[in-house]
Design a protein around this motif. Sequence first.
Motif, mmCIF file in Angstrom:
data_model
loop_
_atom_site.group_PDB
_atom_site.id
_atom_site.type_symbol
_atom_site.label_atom_id
_atom_site.label_comp_id
_atom_site.label_asym_id
_atom_site.label_seq_id
_atom_site.Cartn_x
_atom_site.Cartn_y
_atom_site.Cartn_z
ATOM 1 N N VAL A 1 -42.832 -43.457 21.948
ATOM 2 C CA VAL A 1 -42.820 -44.277 23.168
ATOM 3 C C VAL A 1 -44.136 -45.052 23.251
ATOM 4 C CG1 VAL A 1 -42.632 -44.246 25.696
ATOM 5 C CG2 VAL A 1 -41.346 -42.592 24.334
ATOM 6 N N ILE B 1 -38.359 -49.487 28.092
ATOM 7 C CA ILE B 1 -39.033 -48.521 27.216
ATOM 8 C C ILE B 1 -39.252 -49.156 25.844
ATOM 9 C CG2 ILE B 1 -36.875 -47.383 26.460
ATOM 10 C CD1 ILE B 1 -38.393 -44.718 26.600
ATOM 11 N N LEU C 1 -43.445 -47.447 28.922
ATOM 12 C CA LEU C 1 -42.454 -46.825 29.803
ATOM 13 C C LEU C 1 -42.663 -47.399 31.213
ATOM 14 C CD1 LEU C 1 -40.213 -44.651 29.957
ATOM 15 C CD2 LEU C 1 -41.956 -42.987 30.474
#
Length: 456
Positions: A135, A159, A138
Amino acid sequence: MKIEEVKSTAKTQRISAHTHIKGLGLDENGIAIQNAAGLVGQEMAREAAGIVVDMIKSKRMAGRAVLLAGPPGTGKTAIALAIAQELGNKVPFCPMVGSEVYSSEIKKTEVLMENFRRAIGLRIKETKEVYEGEVTELTPVETENPMGGYGKTVSHVVIGLKTAKGTKQLKLDPSIYESLQKEKVETGDVIYIEANSGAVKRQGRSDNFATEFDLEAEEYVPLPKGDVHKKKEVIQDVTLHDLDVANAKPQGGQDIMSMMGQLMKPKKTEITDKLRKEINKVVNKYIDQGIAELVPGVLFIDEVHMLDIETFTYLHRALESAIAPIVIFATNRGRCIIRGTEDIISPHGIPLDLLDRLLIIRTLPYSRQEIEQIVKLRAVTEGLQIEDDGLSALAELGTKTTLRYVVQLLTPASLAAKVNERTSVKKEDVDEVRALFLDAKSSAKILTQNQDKFMK
């Protein structure tokens, strides 16, 4: 200053009667090694069981049955468990005792059928579309609450996912944002998201962040290879009984995932034959499409003489059905009356027409040397030390009484040795506990001599 001892993290395993059994103990040619994998002696029976294992693995044994017959304490259950070990945990192994079929809640035949279905596995292959990566971003995007009021709601979440090959930015549903919060996902975590169901799984922290803290409490995983969006093959193992239970109270669609996703019901209910036929149809359809593969497992019925004439006739039908497991029976009875009849005497208490279908494996009583080896093996399993004279005394006692009796004397003898301030068991410890605990033959002899003193 406080100093605490750190307790060992090693798991303590409970020791049962057959903990020491690790397999059949055969060499590469299928010949039994005299003392291997926790089994001693019974070479003929073990070699026969090895052939049964090969037939099961090559899927040529479905709908057939094997009978392990021999006196009590000759290793019938041990051989059945060794077969289960040889097959591995991917092949279903369902053990039961003959007396289990007698229930006040459900029919005898239903209990039998339920166990038959437990012993048949289904390996489902599914190709899932997943997004996988580290990730990088976010960001929940908020909008005005459509219901009015001052609060804002998350309309979608943006994301960013990165792999070794590239990066991708995804716009996700707010329900997936809830899943991300439940999994406590933050930037730098490696996650994967299933495209179809929206399920999120956090795999760990990316190993790029491995040195951010002095104390490592996280599990670090490497950056995923390949693209962010990929197809993954997922294999799941279920039994037909799981599908029966899931569909006994339908709550979803007819696809395989909704079948498996149903919750088990706490109360025992009978599953109708009609439902089973429907499930068989669906299963056969999946097999034809190549989505699923049938894995015939093993149903082990110990003390098979406890079944009655009705269940024996039902067994015929169950063994002949298209989807049937391999059935292994075990019994220690000789010629006796078939349960449920008045006067029909048959070998092992099994009707002759069913006996005719069985491959019979015979187990023989153990010799003195074999009893000694088994006692030694059990002492190692239970973590006990035993002197040669103690071992010899137990083996000698085993030839006069039973193997089970001498194995049960091991722990009391070790406790007697501790009382006498010794670490290992000697002959005098064996003699001491032998006087305290009677074996079945001695007890029966006392009963015969003093029968007038006992109530009838």
